[in-house]
Design an enzyme around this catalytic site. Structure first.
Site, PDB file in Angstrom:
ATOM      1  N   ASP A 172      -0.919   6.871 -12.706  1.00  0.00           N
ATOM      2  CA  ASP A 172      -0.757   5.490 -12.233  1.00  0.00           C
ATOM      3  C   ASP A 172      -2.138   4.962 -11.838  1.00  0.00           C
ATOM      4  O   ASP A 172      -2.883   5.634 -11.130  1.00  0.00           O
ATOM      5  CB  ASP A 172       0.203   5.463 -11.030  1.00  0.00           C
ATOM      6  CG  ASP A 172       0.566   4.043 -10.605  1.00  0.00           C
ATOM      7  OD1 ASP A 172       1.770   3.726 -10.603  1.00  0.00           O
ATOM      8  OD2 ASP A 172      -0.345   3.261 -10.262  1.00  0.00           O
ATOM      9  N   ASP A 188       0.939  -0.060 -15.747  1.00  0.00           N
ATOM     10  CA  ASP A 188      -0.163   0.803 -15.307  1.00  0.00           C
ATOM     11  C   ASP A 188       0.295   2.221 -14.982  1.00  0.00           C
ATOM     12  O   ASP A 188      -0.399   2.944 -14.280  1.00  0.00           O
ATOM     13  CB  ASP A 188      -0.878   0.188 -14.096  1.00  0.00           C
ATOM     14  CG  ASP A 188      -0.140   0.447 -12.791  1.00  0.00           C
ATOM     15  OD1 ASP A 188       1.097   0.538 -12.819  1.00  0.00           O
ATOM     16  OD2 ASP A 188      -0.804   0.583 -11.757  1.00  0.00           O
ATOM     17  N   GLU A 189       1.482   2.603 -15.462  1.00  0.00           N
ATOM     18  CA  GLU A 189       1.904   3.978 -15.175  1.00  0.00           C
ATOM     19  C   GLU A 189       2.654   4.581 -16.344  1.00  0.00           C
ATOM     20  O   GLU A 189       3.273   3.865 -17.141  1.00  0.00           O
ATOM     21  CB  GLU A 189       2.747   4.047 -13.901  1.00  0.00           C
ATOM     22  CG  GLU A 189       4.069   3.334 -13.986  1.00  0.00           C
ATOM     23  CD  GLU A 189       4.936   3.588 -12.756  1.00  0.00           C
ATOM     24  OE1 GLU A 189       5.221   4.757 -12.442  1.00  0.00           O
ATOM     25  OE2 GLU A 189       5.348   2.591 -12.126  1.00  0.00           O
TER      26      GLU A 189
HETATM   27  P1  TTP Z   1       1.605  -0.671  -8.656  1.00  0.00           P
HETATM   28  O1  TTP Z   1       1.139   0.519  -9.435  1.00  0.00           O
HETATM   29  O2  TTP Z   1       2.833  -0.545  -7.835  1.00  0.00           O
HETATM   30  O3  TTP Z   1       0.471  -1.182  -7.668  1.00  0.00           O
HETATM   31  P2  TTP Z   1      -1.110  -1.180  -7.820  1.00  0.00           P
HETATM   32  O4  TTP Z   1      -1.533  -0.582  -9.124  1.00  0.00           O
HETATM   33  O5  TTP Z   1      -1.620  -2.547  -7.529  1.00  0.00           O
HETATM   34  O6  TTP Z   1      -1.575  -0.258  -6.621  1.00  0.00           O
HETATM   35  P3  TTP Z   1      -1.439   1.322  -6.461  1.00  0.00           P
HETATM   36  O7  TTP Z   1      -0.799   1.857  -7.702  1.00  0.00           O
HETATM   37  O8  TTP Z   1      -2.845   1.820  -6.275  1.00  0.00           O
HETATM   38  O9  TTP Z   1      -0.604   1.519  -5.228  1.00  0.00           O
HETATM   39  O10 TTP Z   1       1.835  -1.882  -9.635  1.00  0.00           O
HETATM   40  C1  TTP Z   1       1.009  -2.096 -10.764  1.00  0.00           C
HETATM   41  C2  TTP Z   1       0.732  -3.559 -10.956  1.00  0.00           C
HETATM   42  O11 TTP Z   1       1.969  -4.261 -11.081  1.00  0.00           O
HETATM   43  C3  TTP Z   1       0.020  -4.196  -9.781  1.00  0.00           C
HETATM   44  O12 TTP Z   1      -1.395  -4.086  -9.865  1.00  0.00           O
HETATM   45  C4  TTP Z   1       0.475  -5.613  -9.863  1.00  0.00           C
HETATM   46  C5  TTP Z   1       1.847  -5.547 -10.485  1.00  0.00           C
HETATM   47  N1  TTP Z   1       2.842  -5.739  -9.399  1.00  0.00           N
HETATM   48  C6  TTP Z   1       3.304  -7.015  -9.171  1.00  0.00           C
HETATM   49  O13 TTP Z   1       2.963  -7.953  -9.906  1.00  0.00           O
HETATM   50  N2  TTP Z   1       4.169  -7.205  -8.115  1.00  0.00           N
HETATM   51  C7  TTP Z   1       4.550  -6.198  -7.290  1.00  0.00           C
HETATM   52  O14 TTP Z   1       5.323  -6.413  -6.339  1.00  0.00           O
HETATM   53  C8  TTP Z   1       4.055  -4.870  -7.549  1.00  0.00           C
HETATM   54  C9  TTP Z   1       4.443  -3.727  -6.667  1.00  0.00           C
HETATM   55  C10 TTP Z   1       3.201  -4.706  -8.603  1.00  0.00           C
HETATM   56 MG    MG Z   2      -0.780   1.303  -9.780  1.00  0.00          MG
END
Ligand code: TTP
Ligand code: MG
Length: 405
Positions: free
Chosen positions: A9, A104-105
């Site tokens: 991720d 992103d995962e």
């Molecule tokens: P995440 O992987 O949950 O968040 P992140 O990559 O920003 O942070 P981290 O993994 O380091 O905790 O989500 C991936 C992307 O999805 C995030 O950059 C933006 C989008 N997203 C939204 O648009 N709304 C949301 O509520 C969430 C959780 C994520």
């Molecule tokens: Mg992320």
């Protein structure tokens, strides 16, 4: 057989893509979601912003109150999608058993890849390539099942690399709060708390029947997860059945030249994805939503399948002209879709049916876009959209992709 599953991720994904474009944003509290005076919520927050209590999903106004000096960005969805595609391409180099679980995962099953290195070595190499090629940071969790790998990648953030040895799954989970379990949302967390359950370890020791009576099938699932049991396979996505893209305009319009330019852009997006999937389409669809929300879809089918931007575009323009000739109403949304897809192998007369010139052109453009991002090249027919592309604000809302399998 013990499986070796990685969950990868990206850290603060949207924000990190912005930082890769503008390094002066690095190390600062940055929020992607929009201007704080507008309605809306935080999509992604840098870890520096999180230190002020800012979290994804929080209203922007609240984020601003927590950290007025944070940098608030509108964001650019197409840049995130391009980064996501390149990220998945890197992962696919490590194992064909790849399951994207969001932009992103992804889960990657590397069982049987020992000849190329241990799971830890592979994870390190993935992190290295993501950093070098995308200027992004990946956190990786390694375990014998998906749920533990996912929790491990979350736990190590930022820049994490957490390995849970086979046999240690339950022990690893015991001290963690129940909310770290996928499937435990706020409501379930509250209900568990009311039962005196705060940690995964406490949940794991509850009798299965008690959880089943209270939460049904979902309860059985979280009980299994709490015990480190998850037999789900890493499943690569099936073949695409249809591909579509649509966009809602900031202002309703009847400007035919503008509508055509947008259509061309959407066709290029759909065509690129079609070629990526190694498919040809027999049916082309135009979707229009008028200002009064009346929505129509019109399609044409042909025996000859295509994956050429030009052919898809010619089809939807014809449909648009027919629709506009019938009704002169302002348009608020426009979309392009292809369906009735077939694999390359099934279209034996392909090279005859698609002029070589179009083939070469589409392929050449795909190659450049795959390397430098979709908007690195703009074709003549979309030049009208220059301003839309120039303002990243517009780019962010340009279209919604949809791929159904
Ligand atoms: P995440 O992987 O949950 O968040 P992140 O990559 O920003 O942070 P981290 O993994 O380091 O905790 O989500 C991936 C992307 O999805 C995030 O950059 C933006 C989008 N997203 C939204 O648009 N709304 C949301 O509520 C969430 C959780 C994520
Ligand atoms: Mg992320």
């Amino acid at each position: 057989m013990i499986r070796h599953i990685l969950h990868i991720d990206l850290d603060a994904f949207f924000v990190s893509v912005e930082q890769a474009f503008a390094p002066e944003l690095c190390g600062k509290p940055v929020v992607v979601g929009g201007r704080p005076e507008r309605r809306g919520v935080v999509a992604s927050a840098s870890y520096e912003a999180r230190a002020f209590g800012i979290r994804a999903g929080m209203p922007l106004a609240q984020a601003y109150r927590l950290c007025p000096k944070a940098i608030f960005l509108q964001g650019s969805f197409s840049a995130y999608r391009d980064a996501s595609e390149r990220f998945m391409e890197i992962l696919a180099d490590f194992s064909p058993c790849l399951e994207p679980a969001g932009l992103d995962e992804a889960y990657l099953d590397v069982t049987g890849c020992e000849a190329h290195g241990t799971p830890r070595q592979l994870a390190l190499r993935i992190k290295e390539r993501v950093k070098k090629e995308l200027k992004l940071i990946a956190s990786v969790g390694m375990a014998s099942c998906k749920v533990v790998a996912k929790i491990a990648s979350d736990l190590g953030k930022p820049d994490g690399l957490v390995e849970v040895a086979a046999g240690q799954e339950k022990e690893f989970l015991v001290p963690l709060p129940v909310a770290s379990l996928p499937g435990v949302g706020e409501k379930t967390e509250r209900a568990l708390k009311a039962m005196g359950i705060r940690t995964i370890g406490q949940l794991a020791t509850l009798p299965l029947e008690a959880i089943k009576n209270r939460f049904g099938a979902a309860g059985v699932m979280i009980h299994h997860y709490a015990n480190g049991i998850d037999n789900r396979e890493v499943e690569p996505p099936g073949e695409a059945k249809s591909i579509s893209r649509e966009t809602t305009f900031a202002e309703d319009t009847l400007d035919r030249a503008f509508l055509q330019a947008i259509l061309r852009y959407l066709c290029e997006r759909v065509g690129a994805e079609l070629r990526q999937e190694s498919k040809h389409a027999r049916t082309i669809t135009l979707k229009l939503r008028y200002a009064d929300f009346e929505t129509i879809t019109r399609r044409i089918s042909s025996k000859e399948a295509t994956d050429a931007d030009e052919v898809i575009f010619a089809g939807v323009v014809k449909l648009l002209d027919q629709a506009l000739a019938r009704k002169q109403k302002l348009v608020r949304l426009i979309g392009v879709g292809v369906s009735n897809l077939i694999g390359y192998g099934k279209q034996l007369n392909l090279l005859d049916s698609k002029p070589q010139r179009l083939w070469n052109l589409d392929k050449a453009i795909d190659r450049i876009r795959n390397k430098y991002g979709f908007t690195s090249i703009q074709t003549g027919r979309t030049l009208l959209l220059k301003d839309v592309f120039a303002s990243r604000e517009g780019d962010c809302t340009l279209e919604t992709p949809s791929l159904s399998r």
